[in-house]
Design an enzyme around this catalytic site. Structure first.
Site, short mmCIF file in Angstrom:
data_model
loop_
_atom_site.label_atom_id
_atom_site.label_comp_id
_atom_site.label_asym_id
_atom_site.label_seq_id
_atom_site.Cartn_x
_atom_site.Cartn_y
_atom_site.Cartn_z
N LYS A 22 0.87 -1.13 0.01
CA LYS A 22 -0.01 -0.19 -0.08
C LYS A 22 1.02 1.34 -0.03
O LYS A 22 0.86 2.20 -0.84
CB LYS A 22 -0.93 -0.02 1.20
CG LYS A 22 -1.72 1.32 1.46
CD LYS A 22 -2.20 1.31 2.91
CE LYS A 22 -1.60 1.69 3.87
NZ LYS A 22 -1.41 3.32 4.19
N ASN A 23 1.81 1.40 1.03
CA ASN A 23 2.63 2.48 1.07
C ASN A 23 3.68 2.76 -0.01
O ASN A 23 3.71 3.99 -0.32
CB ASN A 23 3.39 2.46 2.39
CG ASN A 23 2.26 2.67 3.69
OD1 ASN A 23 1.27 3.16 3.21
ND2 ASN A 23 2.76 2.13 4.83
N CYS A 117 -4.68 7.90 9.05
CA CYS A 117 -5.32 7.57 10.54
C CYS A 117 -5.09 8.34 11.57
O CYS A 117 -4.02 9.35 11.58
CB CYS A 117 -4.95 6.09 10.82
SG CYS A 117 -5.33 4.72 9.64
N ARG A 122 -0.36 14.87 13.43
CA ARG A 122 0.78 14.43 12.39
C ARG A 122 1.22 15.51 11.40
O ARG A 122 0.48 15.87 10.47
CB ARG A 122 -0.22 13.03 11.65
CG ARG A 122 -0.60 11.86 12.61
CD ARG A 122 -1.06 10.71 11.35
NE ARG A 122 -0.16 10.21 10.56
CZ ARG A 122 -0.31 9.24 10.09
NH1 ARG A 122 -1.56 8.72 9.68
NH2 ARG A 122 0.69 8.59 9.20
N ASP A 305 3.18 -0.49 12.41
CA ASP A 305 1.66 -0.70 11.74
C ASP A 305 1.41 -2.29 11.95
O ASP A 305 0.32 -2.94 11.38
CB ASP A 305 1.85 -0.67 10.33
CG ASP A 305 1.99 0.90 10.03
OD1 ASP A 305 1.47 1.68 10.62
OD2 ASP A 305 2.46 1.21 8.79
N ARG A 397 -9.04 0.68 3.55
CA ARG A 397 -8.09 1.53 3.10
C ARG A 397 -6.82 1.11 2.47
O ARG A 397 -5.96 1.39 1.83
CB ARG A 397 -7.78 2.87 3.81
CG ARG A 397 -8.85 3.61 4.40
CD ARG A 397 -8.34 4.89 5.26
NE ARG A 397 -7.16 5.20 4.98
CZ ARG A 397 -6.07 5.81 5.79
NH1 ARG A 397 -6.58 6.12 6.81
NH2 ARG A 397 -4.94 6.17 5.20
N1 EPU Z 1 6.65 13.38 11.99
C1 EPU Z 1 6.68 14.76 12.29
N2 EPU Z 1 6.88 15.72 11.26
C2 EPU Z 1 6.56 15.53 10.08
C3 EPU Z 1 6.47 14.06 9.48
C4 EPU Z 1 6.41 13.07 10.64
O1 EPU Z 1 6.75 15.11 13.59
O2 EPU Z 1 6.74 16.31 9.19
C5 EPU Z 1 6.66 12.43 13.05
C6 EPU Z 1 5.16 11.82 13.10
O3 EPU Z 1 4.14 12.65 13.81
C7 EPU Z 1 5.40 10.37 13.92
C8 EPU Z 1 7.04 10.16 13.23
O4 EPU Z 1 7.41 11.55 12.75
O5 EPU Z 1 5.68 10.62 15.20
C9 EPU Z 1 7.12 9.30 11.91
O6 EPU Z 1 6.32 9.56 10.98
P1 EPU Z 1 6.37 9.32 9.34
O7 EPU Z 1 6.62 10.30 8.82
O8 EPU Z 1 7.62 8.20 9.35
O9 EPU Z 1 5.13 8.50 9.09
P2 EPU Z 1 4.20 8.65 7.93
O10 EPU Z 1 5.25 9.13 6.59
O11 EPU Z 1 3.30 9.81 8.21
C10 EPU Z 1 3.93 6.59 7.15
C11 EPU Z 1 3.03 5.17 6.47
C12 EPU Z 1 2.24 4.86 7.75
C13 EPU Z 1 3.34 4.32 8.95
C14 EPU Z 1 4.66 5.38 9.22
C15 EPU Z 1 5.66 4.65 10.06
C16 EPU Z 1 2.48 6.01 4.57
C17 EPU Z 1 1.38 6.42 3.59
N3 EPU Z 1 2.14 5.86 5.65
O12 EPU Z 1 3.31 7.44 7.54
O13 EPU Z 1 1.44 3.91 7.41
O14 EPU Z 1 2.79 4.06 10.12
O15 EPU Z 1 5.08 5.69 7.86
O16 EPU Z 1 6.18 3.61 9.49
O17 EPU Z 1 3.44 5.36 4.03
C18 EPU Z 1 -0.42 2.54 7.75
O18 EPU Z 1 -0.21 1.93 6.80
O19 EPU Z 1 -1.35 2.00 8.55
C19 EPU Z 1 0.30 3.54 8.17
C20 EPU Z 1 -0.31 4.43 8.98
#
Ligand code: EPU
Length: 417
Positions: A22-23, A117, A122, A305, A397
Site C-alpha cells: 500500500k505505502n 489514520c 501528524r 503498523d 483503505r
Molecule cells: N513526524 C513529524 N513531522 C513530520 C513528519 C512526521 O513530527 O513532518 C513524526 C510523526 O508524527 C511520527 C513520526 O514522525 O511520530 C514518523 O512519521 P512518518 O513520517 O515516518 O510516518 P508517515 O509518513 O506519516 C508512514 C506510513 C504509515 C506508517 C508510518 C511509520 C504511508 C502513507 N504511511 O506514515 O502507515 O505507520 O510511515 O512507518 O506511507 C499504515 O499503513 O497503516 C500507516 C499508518
C-alpha cells in the site's frame, strides 16, 4: 461505512498471496506526476487509498486506466496544476507527497492538507523543512500553508532530526528533478523508500543510497515513463500471520517479503510460533504462545503498523506482555473496541501492558483506524460467537479483497454495506 459479520472459532488454513505494498503504491502513484510519458504499474492493490490517489491524478488531468487486475496505465500528458479537491487530500497521509510532486512540476503547492489514520497530531513540519532546504518558500495564509519555488527547486542538504518515512519520500520526489545534488541525511529506511527510489530511477532519476541513512540525489532535467512492479506489503503479510496464530491455523503467505519482516518474525518466533520460511513465503502455526516485550521503532525495528495486531496475539499468550509504542504515541484508539471483545490492558504513556489468557467473546464494535480495524478482525476470528465490526471503510483503505481472502482460508465472514 460497511460492516463485517464474523462467526469466530474457525482455524484458518491454506495459502494467501500477499498484495503489493500500500505505502509503496500510493507514493509511486503520486510520484508519477513528475514524469512524462506512459507509466505501467503492477501489483497495485485494489484499496481505497489507491483509488483516492487515482482520483487525485485524474483531477490534475492525468488519465489512469486499469488494464488488468492490479495493473494501472498512467498517462501524464494532460496534466495541469488544477485544484485538488480537499475531500480527497484529507482522506490520506499520502496526499502529502503532492508537496514534493507539485513543487517539482509546477513550482508551487497550495493549501497543503493531508489526512490519514488518527494517531493524534501528524504534523508536516519536516516535509516543509525539506522543501525549504531545496529552495521552496512557505507562506501561511487563511486557507492553510502554501509552498512555492519561484526560481525552481535546487539541490541542497536535508537533515532530518527524527526518522520520517513520508518526508524522506517527499524529499526524493522533490529532489529528483531539482538542479544539482541533494543529500538527505537521517533518512528513514523502510522498504518502500527503496521501492520509490527504484521506481524513480527506472524513470531516469539518479537516486543512490535509498534504504540507508544517507540518500544522494543527482537532479536530472526530465523523467520518462516506465514499467514497474511494487514490492509486497509486509504489513498485510504480518497481519495474516497473526490470524494464523490466533485461530490455531496453518497459513502460508506467498509473495511474502520475508527479510523485511525479520523483526516481527523474531518476536513471534520467541512467542512460540512455528515458522517455515523460504525466500518468498512463510508458513506459520503454533500450539500455544508465550508473552513478549516489544518496542516499535522505525525500520528495521518492529513496525508500528503491526502493533495493534500483535496486541491481540499477546492477549492470547499465557502471561503478561508489553508494547512500547515509540513512533505514534497516540496509537491506542483501537483499545476501546478491543476491550469490548475481552482485552484486558493498561496504558501508561506510550507503554501498554497486556494481560494474556484472554478468551475473546463476540460483540459489536467499530474500527477506529486501519491497523486497529485489522486487529479487531483478528480478535473476532478467534472469539466465541458472532462479532459485528462496523466502519470497515478504514480496513478497506489498506487490505485488498480482504473478505474474499479470509473466506478462502476458512473464515466465516460476510460483509454488509
Ligand atoms: N513526524 C513529524 N513531522 C513530520 C513528519 C512526521 O513530527 O513532518 C513524526 C510523526 O508524527 C511520527 C513520526 O514522525 O511520530 C514518523 O512519521 P512518518 O513520517 O515516518 O510516518 P508517515 O509518513 O506519516 C508512514 C506510513 C504509515 C506508517 C508510518 C511509520 C504511508 C502513507 N504511511 O506514515 O502507515 O505507520 O510511515 O512507518 O506511507 C499504515 O499503513 O497503516 C500507516 C499508518
Amino acid at each position: 461505512m460497511g460492516s463485517y459479520i464474523i462467526n469466530g472459532g474457525a482455524a484458518l488454513k491454506g495459502s494467501v498471496t500477499v498484495q503489493g505494498s500500500k505505502n509503496s503504491s500510493v507514493a509511486v502513484l503520486i510520484a508519477s506526476l513528475i514524469t512524462d510519458g506512459i507509466t505501467i504499474l503492477r501489483d497495485i492493490p485494489d484499496i481505497s487509498d489507491v483509488n483516492d490517489c487515482i482520483a487525485i491524478l485524474c483531477s490534475l488531468g492525468c488519465t489512469v486506466e486499469k488494464i488488468d487486475k492490479n495493473v494501472l496505465k498512467i498517462n501524464t500528458s494532460g496534466i495541469g496544476d488544477g485544484k485538488i479537491p480537499v475531500e480527497l487530500t484529507r482522506k490520506m497521509r499520502a496526499s502529502s507527497y503532492l508537496i514534493g510532486a507539485m513543487l517539482s512540476r509546477f513550482g508551487k503547492c497550495e493549501s497543503i492538507i493531508s489526512g490519514g489514520c488518527d494517531f493524534g497530531s501528524r504534523p508536516l513540519d519536516l516535509h516543509i523543512l525539506a522543501m525549504e532546504a531545496l529552495g521552496a518558500v512557505c507562506l501561511t495564509t487563511e486557507s492553510g500553508q502554501t509552498l512555492s519555488a519561484p526560481h525552481s527547486l535546487r539541490g541542497g542538504e536535508i537533515v532530518f532530526p527524527i526518522k520520517t518515512v513520508g518526508a524522506t519520500i517527499n524529499s526524493m520526489i522533490a529532489a529528483a528533478k531539482a538542479a544539482g545534488t541533494t543529500v538527505i541525511k537521517g533518512a528513514a529506511r523502510e522498504p518502500h523508500i527503496r521501492d520509490v527510489a527504484d521506481y524513480l530511477n527506472l524513470c531516469g532519476a539518479d537516486i543512490r543510497g535509498a534504504g540507508s541513512d544517507t540518500i544522494i540525489v543527482h537532479g536530472v532535467s526530465k523523467l520518462h515513463g516506465c514499467d514497474f512492479t511494487v514490492c509486497p506489503d509486509m504489513i498485510e503479510a504480518g497481519t495474516f500471520i497473526t490470524y494464523s496464530l490466533l485461530t490455531g491455523g496453518d497459513i502460508t503467505c506467498l509473495n511474502a517479503p520475508v527479510n523485511q519482516l525479520s523483526s516481527f518474525l523474531n518476536v513471534i518466533d520467541q512467542m512460540g510460533a512455528k515458522l517455515i520460511t523460504k525466500e518468498n513465503s512463510v508458513k506459520v502455526t503454533s500450539s500455544s504462545l508465550s508473552p513478549a516485550c516489544v518496542h516499535t521503532a522505525p525500520y528495521p525495528g518492529f513496525p508500528t503498523d503491526l502493533h495493534p495486531q500483535t496486541a491481540v496475539l499477546m492477549a492470547s499468550a499465557n502471561g503478561i506482555s508489553t508494547i512500547c509504542e515509540t513512533v505514534f504515541k497516540n496509537r491506542f484508539h483501537y483499545l476501546e473496541p478491543l476491550r469490548a471483545l475481552g482485552l484486558t490492558a493498561t496504558e501508561s504513556g506510550c507503554r501498554l501492558t497486556i494481560y494474556g489468557n484472554t478468551s475473546f467473546t463476540g460483540g459489536e464494535v467499530r474500527a477506529t483506524d486501519l491497523r486497529g480495524g485489522a486487529a479487531l478482525v483478528g480478535a473476532a476470528l478467534c472469539a466465541h460467537g458472532k462479532s459485528v465490526i462496523n466502519d470497515t471503510v478504514y480496513i478497506e483503505r489498506g487490505y485488498s479483497e480482504f473478505v474474499g481472502k479470509l473466506r478462502a482460508l476458512g473464515a466465516e465472514i460476510t460483509e454488509r454495506e
